[in-house]
Design a protein around this motif. Sequence first.
Motif, short mmCIF file in Angstrom:
data_model
loop_
_atom_site.label_atom_id
_atom_site.label_comp_id
_atom_site.label_asym_id
_atom_site.label_seq_id
_atom_site.Cartn_x
_atom_site.Cartn_y
_atom_site.Cartn_z
N PHE A 47 12.42 50.65 -54.28
CA PHE A 47 12.11 50.88 -52.88
C PHE A 47 13.42 51.12 -52.15
O PHE A 47 14.48 50.71 -52.61
CB PHE A 47 11.32 49.72 -52.26
CG PHE A 47 12.14 48.52 -51.92
CD1 PHE A 47 12.58 48.30 -50.61
CD2 PHE A 47 12.50 47.60 -52.89
CE1 PHE A 47 13.35 47.19 -50.29
CE2 PHE A 47 13.26 46.49 -52.58
CZ PHE A 47 13.69 46.29 -51.28
N THR B 195 10.25 61.25 -53.76
CA THR B 195 9.77 60.74 -55.03
C THR B 195 8.80 61.73 -55.63
O THR B 195 8.31 62.63 -54.95
CB THR B 195 9.13 59.34 -54.89
OG1 THR B 195 9.06 58.73 -56.17
CG2 THR B 195 7.77 59.39 -54.24
N ALA C 215 3.10 55.69 -53.72
CA ALA C 215 4.24 55.40 -52.85
C ALA C 215 3.71 55.10 -51.46
O ALA C 215 2.84 55.81 -50.95
CB ALA C 215 5.20 56.59 -52.79
N CYS D 254 4.93 54.90 -47.63
CA CYS D 254 5.97 55.29 -46.69
C CYS D 254 5.69 54.51 -45.41
O CYS D 254 4.66 54.70 -44.78
CB CYS D 254 5.91 56.79 -46.43
SG CYS D 254 6.06 57.80 -47.92
N MET E 237 10.38 53.50 -48.29
CA MET E 237 9.41 53.98 -49.26
C MET E 237 9.50 53.12 -50.50
O MET E 237 10.59 52.70 -50.88
CB MET E 237 9.72 55.44 -49.64
CG MET E 237 8.85 56.00 -50.77
SD MET E 237 9.46 57.59 -51.40
CE MET E 237 8.88 58.71 -50.13
N ASN E 238 8.34 52.83 -51.11
CA ASN E 238 8.34 52.21 -52.43
C ASN E 238 7.61 53.12 -53.39
O ASN E 238 7.05 54.15 -52.99
CB ASN E 238 7.73 50.80 -52.39
CG ASN E 238 6.26 50.78 -52.04
OD1 ASN E 238 5.56 51.77 -52.12
ND2 ASN E 238 5.78 49.63 -51.60
N HIS E 239 7.63 52.77 -54.68
CA HIS E 239 6.98 53.58 -55.72
C HIS E 239 6.54 52.60 -56.79
O HIS E 239 7.36 52.01 -57.47
CB HIS E 239 8.00 54.57 -56.27
CG HIS E 239 7.48 55.46 -57.37
ND1 HIS E 239 8.01 56.71 -57.58
CD2 HIS E 239 6.55 55.30 -58.32
CE1 HIS E 239 7.40 57.27 -58.62
NE2 HIS E 239 6.50 56.41 -59.08
N TYR F 270 9.84 62.04 -47.24
CA TYR F 270 9.51 61.22 -46.07
C TYR F 270 10.76 61.02 -45.23
O TYR F 270 11.80 60.61 -45.74
CB TYR F 270 8.95 59.87 -46.53
CG TYR F 270 8.58 58.94 -45.42
CD1 TYR F 270 7.60 59.27 -44.49
CD2 TYR F 270 9.20 57.70 -45.30
CE1 TYR F 270 7.26 58.41 -43.47
CE2 TYR F 270 8.85 56.82 -44.29
CZ TYR F 270 7.89 57.18 -43.37
OH TYR F 270 7.54 56.32 -42.36
N PRO G 6 12.01 58.74 -42.50
CA PRO G 6 11.68 57.49 -41.82
C PRO G 6 11.97 57.49 -40.31
O PRO G 6 11.25 56.85 -39.54
CB PRO G 6 12.58 56.45 -42.51
CG PRO G 6 12.87 57.04 -43.83
CD PRO G 6 12.92 58.52 -43.61
N ALA H 47 6.13 63.36 -43.05
CA ALA H 47 5.98 63.33 -44.50
C ALA H 47 5.50 64.69 -44.97
O ALA H 47 4.71 65.35 -44.30
CB ALA H 47 4.98 62.25 -44.92
#
Length: 192
Positions: free
Chosen positions: A21, A33, A40, A42, A53-55, A149, A151, A156
Amino acid sequence: MAADRYTGLAQRPEHVVQGEFRVTEHPDAVLTTVLGSCVAACMRDPALGIGGMNHFLLPGAQDQGRDAAGGDAQRFGAYAMELLVNALLQRGAQRGRLEVKLFGGARMLKGLTDVGAANAAFAEGYLRAEGLAHAGGSLRGDQARRVQYWPATGRARQILLPHQVADPFEAERERVRRPPPAPASAGELELF
């Protein structure tokens, strides 16, 4: 002319790979990503212009025989979401202002368990359970996708990858090695 498509866009790409992330407040950051069955999130606080963002790979919780101190635990949705939320809160974001866009969760392999659907359902359920605003995105389907993305603005963009790409992650590694061509308008989704 294709380069005009990118005029004025943030030019500080940071790639987020499976199990990672990122959180940033840099005004020019774009988090990217590539997703298949993974999801993910966002997430941002629009008042502060901070986001991340995470994945994650699987919907399960960190207590399913994985190392909660890191390692494999970050591949699980419950842990990945908590890491992202907590990192934003530590930087001053307010939970009540957080907005989230979700991407991924595709069914990549027919005839096997639909991990993508489980990931998508987990992510949607997490937002409901935590009272976080779902601001859009694109879940499920049967194609891999590249997600960008911003932020600072919450913008996005999703670019669907062709079905004939056998390994979408190899295609992404190749794209990183050379400048990207302007994406075709077919298969794109942009959210503001």
